[in-house]
Enzyme design. Structure first.
Site, PDB file in Angstrom:
ATOM      1  N   LYS A  74       0.768  -1.042  -0.016  1.00 31.70           N
ATOM      2  CA  LYS A  74      -0.179   0.407   0.059  1.00 31.70           C
ATOM      3  C   LYS A  74       1.287   1.580   0.483  1.00 31.70           C
ATOM      4  O   LYS A  74       0.528   2.159  -0.484  1.00 31.70           O
ATOM      5  CB  LYS A  74      -0.636   0.089   0.950  1.00 31.70           C
ATOM      6  CG  LYS A  74      -1.960  -1.223   1.006  1.00 31.70           C
ATOM      7  CD  LYS A  74      -2.320  -1.190   0.064  1.00 31.70           C
ATOM      8  CE  LYS A  74      -3.759  -0.536   0.380  1.00 31.70           C
ATOM      9  NZ  LYS A  74      -4.990  -0.651  -0.719  1.00 31.70           N
TER      10      LYS A  74
HETATM   11  N1  PMP Z   1      -3.476  -7.314   2.238  1.00 31.70           N
HETATM   12  C1  PMP Z   1      -3.056  -6.172   3.604  1.00 31.70           C
HETATM   13  C2  PMP Z   1      -2.195  -6.868   4.802  1.00 31.70           C
HETATM   14  C3  PMP Z   1      -3.686  -4.982   2.817  1.00 31.70           C
HETATM   15  O1  PMP Z   1      -3.361  -4.348   3.835  1.00 31.70           O
HETATM   16  C4  PMP Z   1      -4.739  -4.672   2.069  1.00 31.70           C
HETATM   17  C5  PMP Z   1      -4.599  -3.999   1.759  1.00 31.70           C
HETATM   18  N2  PMP Z   1      -6.359  -3.060   3.043  1.00 31.70           N
HETATM   19  C6  PMP Z   1      -4.554  -6.245   1.629  1.00 31.70           C
HETATM   20  C7  PMP Z   1      -3.974  -7.198   1.271  1.00 31.70           C
HETATM   21  C8  PMP Z   1      -5.222  -6.226   0.189  1.00 31.70           C
HETATM   22  O2  PMP Z   1      -5.573  -4.939  -1.033  1.00 31.70           O
HETATM   23  P1  PMP Z   1      -6.049  -4.420  -2.115  1.00 31.70           P
HETATM   24  O3  PMP Z   1      -6.785  -2.608  -1.098  1.00 31.70           O
HETATM   25  O4  PMP Z   1      -4.828  -3.535  -2.764  1.00 31.70           O
HETATM   26  O5  PMP Z   1      -6.859  -5.367  -2.753  1.00 31.70           O
END
Ligand code: PMP
Length: 364
Positions: A74
């Site tokens: 992120k």
């Molecule tokens: N794994 C973790 C630990 C995250 O913090 C996130 C972000 N919410 C994700 C996966 C999924 O990413 P995205 O928001 O791009 O779907």
């Protein structure tokens, strides 16, 4: 030990006189102007032990996003959403950035804001780890905890509270990872491009968890354009309703894995791009995250375990010579007091075979 194995090389001797094996410096890093230059270009690592033990024939490559400067995938969108808002004039010096997040977007935004001098307020469900809170605080962010069970559209949820603060605080902005086009675009422009470069475009499938869905949507869009037959697998925890068909989403019970799954479909998640959804549970996620650390040396977080558990389920569809890429979104640093800790695992019933044993927790 022979003389060669003892340090017999003294400071006044030239390297040509050294009895030891020396390495030439390779790919020396340039000076980063700021730490934000160290976001992206993460390693893609071949897995060995887990695929061998699971009798998987295809190659499994892990995109290790915990190498980003703030420790997660992120960071890419934290930096990108801020820079695009600066570019189009919505974000100006002195502004306050408010964001509802499961933590990692907050850390990405907090990192960029620390470098650039913005104030940050993060609204964060109670469920998210203390480690994330501590890092956010250290980065100077103000944190407001919200009830995990609050529906996304209620005024008490992390999204509801962020909206209220945005109305109350002058010169504040919500970059809104759930609807901001630069969330998936960050992955379309960087994460996917890196994977294509690192594999020479030689990939048969990609597996990624979805929270906002930005990661999987951005990567899927770019890969589909370049590799028409590539298979895209989405990972969604039991208790969430992102998976298609909806009959897969059999429960609304809570789950402990952080960062994936939601009780609404974020705008940035383009579900038709995904060929198949795999549901995962906490037990397999945490057990697998520990295996990834123990057997492959990759210090990943819990949602990486979910993605890898799903990868094992689909990998049997792929033959020798084929390649599956799995995204490992964050680092175990976020979960030192959670799944890395035996006491926490036992108390939550995640240490297999030990659930019914009488164990002295004080000794752990
Ligand atoms: N794994 C973790 C630990 C995250 O913090 C996130 C972000 N919410 C994700 C996966 C999924 O990413 P995205 O928001 O791009 O779907």
């Amino acid at each position: 030990m022979t003389e060669k194995h003892l340090c017999t090389w003294s400071i006044d001797k030239s390297i040509s006189e050294s009895p030891h094996h020396h390495l030439k410096p390779e790919n020396e890093p340039e000076i980063c102007n700021t730490i934000l230059d160290y976001i992206g270009n993460t390693p893609l690592v071949r897995l060995h032990s887990i695929p061998a033990k699971e009798k998987i024939e295809c190659e499994i490559l892990a995109k290790c996003e915990y190498f980003n400067a703030g420790g997660s995938v992120k960071d890419r969108i934290g930096k990108r959403m801020i820079e695009e808002a600066e570019r189009d004039g919505r974000l100006k010096p002195g502004f306050t950035i408010i964001e509802p997040t499961s933590g990692n977007t907050g850390i990405g935004l907090g990192l960029a804001a620390a470098v650039k001098g913005y104030k940050v307020i993060i609204t964060l469900p109670e469920k998210m780890s203390q480690e994330k809170v501590d890092v956010l605080k250290a980065l100077g962010a103000e944190i407001i905890r919200t009830p995990t069970e609050a529906p996304y559209d209620s005024p008490e949820s992390h999204i509801g509270v962020a909206k209220r603060l945005n109305q109350e605080i002058p010169n504040s902005i919500i970059l809104d990872q759930y609807a901001n086009p630069y969330n998936p675009i960050a992955h379309y422009d960087t994460t996917a491009e890196e994977i294509l470069r690192q594999t020479n475009g030689n990939i048969d499938a990609i597996v990624a968890g979805a929270g906002t869905g930005g990661t999987i949507t951005g990567i899927a869009r770019k890969l589909r354009e370049r590799i028409p037959n590539v298979k895209i697998y989405g990972v969604d925890p039991h208790g969430s309703l992102l998976a298609v068909p909806d009959t897969l989403n059999t429960t609304s019970a809570s789950y402990k894995v952080e960062g994936i799954g939601y009780d609404f479909i974020p705008k940035v998640l383009d579900r038709p791009l995904i060929d198949e959804w795999i549901k995962t549970n906490d037990m397999e996620s945490f057990t697998m995250a520990r295996r990834i650390i123990r057997e492959e040396g990759l210090l990943c977080g819990g949602s990486s375990g979910s993605a890898m558990a799903a990868t094992i389920k689909i990998a049997k569809k792929f033959k020798k010579g084929q390649r599956v890429v799995v995204i490992l979104p964050d680092s175990v640093r976020n979960y030192m007091s959670k799944f890395l800790n035996d006491k926490w695992m036992l108390e939550n019933g995640f240490l297999e075979g030990k659930k019914n044993e009488k164990i002295d927790l004080n000794g752990l």
